[in-house]
Design an enzyme around this catalytic site. Sequence first.
Site, PDB file in Angstrom:
ATOM      1  NE  ARG A  54       0.092   1.012   3.454  1.00  0.00           N
ATOM      2  CZ  ARG A  54       1.168   2.314   3.807  1.00  0.00           C
ATOM      3  NH1 ARG A  54       2.432   1.664   3.764  1.00  0.00           N
ATOM      4  NH2 ARG A  54       0.883   3.211   3.871  1.00  0.00           N
ATOM      5  N   GLY A  55       0.321   2.082   0.319  1.00  0.00           N
ATOM      6  CA  GLY A  55       1.366   3.523  -0.102  1.00  0.00           C
ATOM      7  C   GLY A  55       1.252   4.116  -1.520  1.00  0.00           C
ATOM      8  CB  ALA A  56       0.661   7.143  -3.750  1.00  0.00           C
ATOM      9  NE  ARG A  94      -6.359   0.923  -2.132  1.00  0.00           N
ATOM     10  CZ  ARG A  94      -5.625   1.414   0.135  1.00  0.00           C
ATOM     11  NH1 ARG A  94      -4.386   1.130  -1.098  1.00  0.00           N
ATOM     12  NH2 ARG A  94      -5.896   1.589   0.454  1.00  0.00           N
ATOM     13  CD  GLN A 208      -2.954   2.800   6.897  1.00  0.00           C
ATOM     14  OE1 GLN A 208      -3.356   2.959   7.921  1.00  0.00           O
ATOM     15  NE2 GLN A 208      -3.357   2.914   5.640  1.00  0.00           N
ATOM     16  CG  ASP A 249      -2.340   8.239  -0.824  1.00  0.00           C
ATOM     17  OD1 ASP A 249      -2.259   6.655  -0.582  1.00  0.00           O
ATOM     18  OD2 ASP A 249      -3.091   9.024   0.182  1.00  0.00           O
ATOM     19  CG  ASN A 259      -1.673  11.372   2.899  1.00  0.00           C
ATOM     20  OD1 ASN A 259      -1.464  11.299   1.867  1.00  0.00           O
ATOM     21  ND2 ASN A 259      -1.890  12.063   4.179  1.00  0.00           N
ATOM     22  CE  LYS A 260      -5.243   5.712   4.482  1.00  0.00           C
ATOM     23  NZ  LYS A 260      -5.833   4.841   3.697  1.00  0.00           N
TER      24      LYS A 260
HETATM   25  O1  MRU Z   1      -4.363   3.189   2.588  1.00  0.00           O
HETATM   26  P1  MRU Z   1      -2.847   3.387   2.366  1.00  0.00           P
HETATM   27  O2  MRU Z   1      -2.235   2.787   3.109  1.00  0.00           O
HETATM   28  O3  MRU Z   1      -2.923   2.618   0.635  1.00  0.00           O
HETATM   29  O4  MRU Z   1      -2.880   4.795   1.969  1.00  0.00           O
HETATM   30  C1  MRU Z   1      -1.287   5.565   1.518  1.00  0.00           C
HETATM   31  C2  MRU Z   1      -0.979   6.430   2.759  1.00  0.00           C
HETATM   32  O5  MRU Z   1      -0.460   5.875   3.721  1.00  0.00           O
HETATM   33  C3  MRU Z   1      -0.900   7.994   3.395  1.00  0.00           C
HETATM   34  O6  MRU Z   1      -1.842   8.411   2.591  1.00  0.00           O
HETATM   35  C4  MRU Z   1      -0.031   7.759   3.187  1.00  0.00           C
HETATM   36  O7  MRU Z   1       0.350   9.040   3.783  1.00  0.00           O
HETATM   37  C5  MRU Z   1       0.134   8.660   1.770  1.00  0.00           C
HETATM   38  S1  MRU Z   1       0.977   7.705   0.789  1.00  0.00           S
HETATM   39  C6  MRU Z   1       2.599   7.784  -0.074  1.00  0.00           C
END
Ligand code: MRU
Length: 369
Positions: A54-56, A94, A208, A249, A259-260
């Site tokens: 996960r994570g961009a 996603r 996370q 993201d 973002n999250k």
């Molecule tokens: O749902 P996720 O874990 O894929 O979300 C991504 C993240 O961890 C955050 O939004 C993060 O700050 C940005 S991803 C570099």
Amino acid sequence: MNIDGKHYRTIWLKEDDPGIVQIIDQRHLPHKFVIEDLKTVDDVAAAIKDMHVRGAGLIGATAGFGMYIAALNAPADSLLTQLATDGEQLKATRPTAVNLAWAVDRQLEAISAVDGGYQAQIKVARETAQIIADEDADFCRRLGEHGLSIIQKISEAKNGEVVNILTHCNAGWLAFVDYGSATAPMYAAHEKGIKIHIWVDETRPRNQGARLTAWELGQHGVPHTVIADNVGGHLMQHGLVDLVITGTDRTTYTGDVGNKIGTYLKALAAKDNGVPFYTALPSSTFDWVMRDGVKEVPIEQRDGREVKYIQGKHDGEIKEVLLTPEDSPAANYAFDVTPSRLVTGLITERGICEASEDGVLGLYPEKKK
Ligand code: MRU
């Protein structure tokens, strides 16, 4: 980055079988370190959707390697048609992180441009996947050097006292191929001997922050404290946060930061308390089309089960427990958008800019329409 002293990236090709992609299955962290083999497009799609990765940045790199696996498994006489279908399957996993579609399209473009036949197409798919991953690591390292200057200035203004930085979710190396985005300036500062301490938002519902950011900072020896999601505002009111750095993201070229979930509330609190709020990102996370992030960024809604249940370790075993009344419905909005007016600046591999169209296009003039 190091795990128990050994260097790892988050994704790589298996050394003795480059037809297999290996990842760290993040669902088991911090309690277990598990490496998973991905062999088919279905494996890759499930790994992204169910958040083994996960994570961009890492979602993008995984999609890049996924397209290489797709090419390996595609019939030679209809490779491009099959890749178009597989690319759509990966894109549908996603919706929020723009790196996913970006990596799939980059692969399709590179492979379509090959005119040397099937083997040449496979070769290009493999090379492009590796380039996407290497670039991700390199851009994160470089943005870390730019972000370091912000921490350095605050440290100097505080006469070398500890700089307290708040971060949300995991925009660490686990969210990328290496270094991370929000964490890259922190690692650079720590390496330079600047005293820092990180407030780590737990980041419900998937935690996370508590599970991943705390783990990787700990592996790297960076002082940190995990806090419940709602603590940040109180800390800011009492002068206990010098700086907020988040990841993203999807950030529009006008500077709105997706973002999250919960990031927006941190930005509001930071604005109210005069705390600088920065977002760090490699250029693969810019959306060069969307203008109005609040209206346009697609916000993923995940299963309410992730809100109702929580996972943890008990008596040496990973257990899941129910938090809510069995029958209560739960909503699970995974991301929010922080409008550019609340963002002090964007930290990129090319430097730091204002979160505005002029600021972003000033760093990336080739994207001007
Ligand atoms: O749902 P996720 O874990 O894929 O979300 C991504 C993240 O961890 C955050 O939004 C993060 O700050 C940005 S991803 C570099």
